[in-house]
Design a protein around this motif. Sequence first.
Motif, mmCIF file in Angstrom:
data_model
loop_
_atom_site.group_PDB
_atom_site.id
_atom_site.type_symbol
_atom_site.label_atom_id
_atom_site.label_comp_id
_atom_site.label_asym_id
_atom_site.label_seq_id
_atom_site.Cartn_x
_atom_site.Cartn_y
_atom_site.Cartn_z
ATOM 1 N N PHE A 130 -9.469 -0.180 -1.683
ATOM 2 C CA PHE A 130 -8.513 0.737 -2.290
ATOM 3 C C PHE A 130 -9.251 1.985 -2.739
ATOM 4 O O PHE A 130 -10.293 1.897 -3.391
ATOM 5 C CB PHE A 130 -7.842 0.097 -3.509
ATOM 6 C CG PHE A 130 -6.649 -0.730 -3.150
ATOM 7 C CD1 PHE A 130 -5.494 -0.128 -2.675
ATOM 8 C CD2 PHE A 130 -6.675 -2.112 -3.277
ATOM 9 C CE1 PHE A 130 -4.389 -0.889 -2.337
ATOM 10 C CE2 PHE A 130 -5.573 -2.879 -2.940
ATOM 11 C CZ PHE A 130 -4.428 -2.274 -2.468
ATOM 12 N N SER A 131 -8.732 3.135 -2.370
ATOM 13 C CA SER A 131 -9.339 4.383 -2.830
ATOM 14 C C SER A 131 -8.391 5.045 -3.812
ATOM 15 O O SER A 131 -7.169 4.968 -3.673
ATOM 16 C CB SER A 131 -9.596 5.303 -1.645
ATOM 17 O OG SER A 131 -9.730 6.624 -2.091
ATOM 18 N N GLY A 175 -5.545 7.598 -2.709
ATOM 19 C CA GLY A 175 -4.256 7.275 -2.120
ATOM 20 C C GLY A 175 -4.329 6.524 -0.802
ATOM 21 O O GLY A 175 -5.388 6.093 -0.344
ATOM 22 N N PHE A 176 -3.140 6.401 -0.234
ATOM 23 C CA PHE A 176 -2.930 5.579 0.949
ATOM 24 C C PHE A 176 -3.801 5.990 2.128
ATOM 25 O O PHE A 176 -4.553 5.197 2.689
ATOM 26 C CB PHE A 176 -1.440 5.680 1.307
ATOM 27 C CG PHE A 176 -1.039 4.933 2.545
ATOM 28 C CD1 PHE A 176 -1.106 3.549 2.597
ATOM 29 C CD2 PHE A 176 -0.544 5.620 3.655
ATOM 30 C CE1 PHE A 176 -0.699 2.863 3.720
ATOM 31 C CE2 PHE A 176 -0.130 4.932 4.787
ATOM 32 C CZ PHE A 176 -0.213 3.557 4.810
ATOM 33 N N MET A 189 0.834 -1.217 0.000
ATOM 34 C CA MET A 189 0.000 0.000 0.000
ATOM 35 C C MET A 189 0.859 1.254 0.000
ATOM 36 O O MET A 189 0.594 2.194 -0.758
ATOM 37 C CB MET A 189 -0.873 0.041 1.259
ATOM 38 C CG MET A 189 -1.952 -0.994 1.316
ATOM 39 S SD MET A 189 -2.776 -0.777 2.905
ATOM 40 C CE MET A 189 -3.497 -2.363 3.128
ATOM 41 N N VAL A 190 1.876 1.261 0.852
ATOM 42 C CA VAL A 190 2.724 2.456 0.930
ATOM 43 C C VAL A 190 3.429 2.692 -0.398
ATOM 44 O O VAL A 190 3.418 3.798 -0.940
ATOM 45 C CB VAL A 190 3.754 2.320 2.078
ATOM 46 C CG1 VAL A 190 4.787 3.433 1.997
ATOM 47 C CG2 VAL A 190 3.065 2.345 3.426
ATOM 48 N N SER A 245 -7.545 5.618 1.532
ATOM 49 C CA SER A 245 -7.959 4.212 1.575
ATOM 50 C C SER A 245 -8.110 3.755 3.016
ATOM 51 O O SER A 245 -9.078 3.095 3.377
ATOM 52 C CB SER A 245 -6.928 3.321 0.891
ATOM 53 O OG SER A 245 -6.709 3.730 -0.415
ATOM 54 N N SER A 251 2.740 1.566 -3.452
ATOM 55 C CA SER A 251 1.925 1.842 -4.633
ATOM 56 C C SER A 251 1.035 3.066 -4.455
ATOM 57 O O SER A 251 0.854 3.837 -5.385
ATOM 58 C CB SER A 251 1.081 0.622 -4.994
ATOM 59 O OG SER A 251 0.167 0.364 -3.961
ATOM 60 N N GLN A 252 0.486 3.259 -3.261
ATOM 61 C CA GLN A 252 -0.503 4.323 -3.116
ATOM 62 C C GLN A 252 0.051 5.631 -2.566
ATOM 63 O O GLN A 252 -0.467 6.696 -2.861
ATOM 64 C CB GLN A 252 -1.641 3.847 -2.227
ATOM 65 C CG GLN A 252 -2.534 2.839 -2.917
ATOM 66 C CD GLN A 252 -3.886 2.809 -2.268
ATOM 67 O OE1 GLN A 252 -4.015 2.414 -1.112
ATOM 68 N NE2 GLN A 252 -4.911 3.241 -2.980
ATOM 69 N N LEU A 253 1.077 5.497 -1.738
ATOM 70 C CA LEU A 253 1.608 6.719 -1.138
ATOM 71 C C LEU A 253 2.806 7.245 -1.931
ATOM 72 O O LEU A 253 2.882 8.421 -2.260
ATOM 73 C CB LEU A 253 2.020 6.443 0.313
ATOM 74 C CG LEU A 253 2.452 7.655 1.112
ATOM 75 C CD1 LEU A 253 1.273 8.525 1.453
ATOM 76 C CD2 LEU A 253 3.162 7.237 2.389
ATOM 77 N N HIS A 268 3.664 6.071 -4.938
ATOM 78 C CA HIS A 268 3.354 5.963 -6.371
ATOM 79 C C HIS A 268 4.531 5.446 -7.185
ATOM 80 O O HIS A 268 4.880 6.013 -8.219
ATOM 81 C CB HIS A 268 2.881 7.319 -6.925
ATOM 82 C CG HIS A 268 1.647 7.811 -6.261
ATOM 83 N ND1 HIS A 268 0.408 7.234 -6.457
ATOM 84 C CD2 HIS A 268 1.447 8.779 -5.342
ATOM 85 C CE1 HIS A 268 -0.490 7.845 -5.719
ATOM 86 N NE2 HIS A 268 0.104 8.785 -5.014
#
Lengths: 284, 309
Positions: free
Chosen positions: B45-46, B49-50, A116-117, B53, A119-121, A123
């Motif tokens: 998952f949003s 972002g982290f 999560m970190v 989400s 990929s989502q934070l 990027h």
Amino acid sequence: MNILAGLFALICVFPFVFVVIISFTDEKALARDGYRLIPKEWSLAAYQFVWQSGDTLLRAYGVTILVTVLGTIISLILMSLYAYAISRKSFRYRRFFSIFAILTMLFNGGMIPTYMVVSQLLHLKDSIWALVLPLAMNAFYIMILRTFYSTSVPDAVIESAKIDGAGEFYTFMKIVIPLSLPGLATIGLFSTLGYWNDWFNALLYIDNPNLVPLQSMLMRIESSIQFIQQNSANSSMSLAAMQSIPQDTSRMAMVVLATLPIIFAYPFFQRYFVQGLTVGAVKE
Amino acid sequence: MTAFLKNLIRNRVMLFMVLPGAIWFFFFSYLPLVGTVAAFKQYRFSREGFWASLMKSEWVGWDNFKFLFSTNDAWLITRNTLFYNLAIIILGLVFAVGLAILLSELVNKRLAKLYQTGMFLPYFLSWVIVGYFAFSFLSMDRGMLNQIIGWFGVEPIQWYSEAKYWPYILVFVALWKTIGYNSIVYLASILGIDRSLYEAAMIDGANKWQQIRNITIPLLSPIIIIMTLLAVGRIFYADFGLFYQVPRDSGTLYAVTNVIDTYVYRGLKTSGEIGMSTAAGLYQSVVGFVLVIISNYVVRKIDKDSSLF
């Protein structure tokens, strides 16, 4: 005793030799007789095919080399600086930062929160950094390096450099690094190997076929060799030509090509690995 | 306050040195800890972002854990992880020590070096490569193993769908990959043993076997105990590559190849059960943490220098 040890060494090396032989076998003979130690017909077709559809393999090689070089340099810089600072008794916060590193060996969020970190934070998905950064630091290597500094660079040497008017950075670059070169080499080799052999980060973070490293490419072609056809320059191949592709042997040929650099390099570096292993067991 | 600032300024060069690494640890080790709250949420998952989400997912308390432990999966993956690690620790110890003793007894040092180079090789190869090696032996229609058993008139076996063989195959492959490497540690300590002990034993008429039993093994035992305890501390973590690459992610084998690590991965990538997989990961981390602490404590009691912290 000699025979026993020799036998075990043979068992360790045998699969590699076997795969090399398979890669030089004629595809038709293979379909008929299966994988054989002494094939009835030898052939270079697999290597020819790999060579012709070379751009996919070459790109994967390129990605792996780039990631390995970049990653090793970055991890060496990060870890040598960090380890040096926490090895110095004059550093007031050395205890805090030692624990900060050691704690990560004891407890981690695990695969999914890390995913999560990244990929989502951060990027980093589908970028070269997703292959480089997650492997950049390793608390255990930092501890080995710290031990190395404190055993191979006596405090007195650093003190005398200071008296001569050298700054911390200058001392580090000109005195500490040369003295601790064997330790840095050991960790550097471990990092290099880690990057070269990594497939896990690519499995998690890489979808773009242009960024697929070598090991990961080998994984992806496992189910179909079509990956290489779709991504190679001669994707205009006729159906007949596609069917004549030496599938099995070319997979093995690629396994050989991906392993070759390690096979050639490692006898030279074995000494360092042994050293690294024994150094790691000693603490200050 | 000013004292604190003064200290910061005085240590600025060192602080500057640890800064990049500390930032890395923050992002790659400490922030994921925050992410473990997903274990207590119905995770979605949003796109934002982290943080979004994490915040927007609904709290479900212990539901993920309850669900995980109500299925067979929890028991299965725990059993597999523990069983394989135990087998690998015990057999690995016996073979690695045996091999180290064997190597140390070889008279021809050049030959010993050569053998060592060979034994070391598997450690340097990636699991993907090892997976291919295994395939060259286990392939149903072409593999060497089926050819060999064919000579004895046995029908070919579909290795990649027959679960009963895999516990042996996986343990064998794991040992094959690591024994040479582990034996180096033991070999290094055997070479450190005072030669005069053996000379004295020989004068007293002790044979090779007696020397090994009464000198080598007792002197090796501290390092054996420490290596084993450290491995026990990691018994809740399986080698993902071994259990994912070597069985080629074959679904029919999951009953004997699924371990906590592969379960978590499949939760992320295939079944999309993020909450429950995170719960499984957290369960692994917590139990693993307790085991590491205990084993480190015991190691500390035996030999302070060998403990991790």
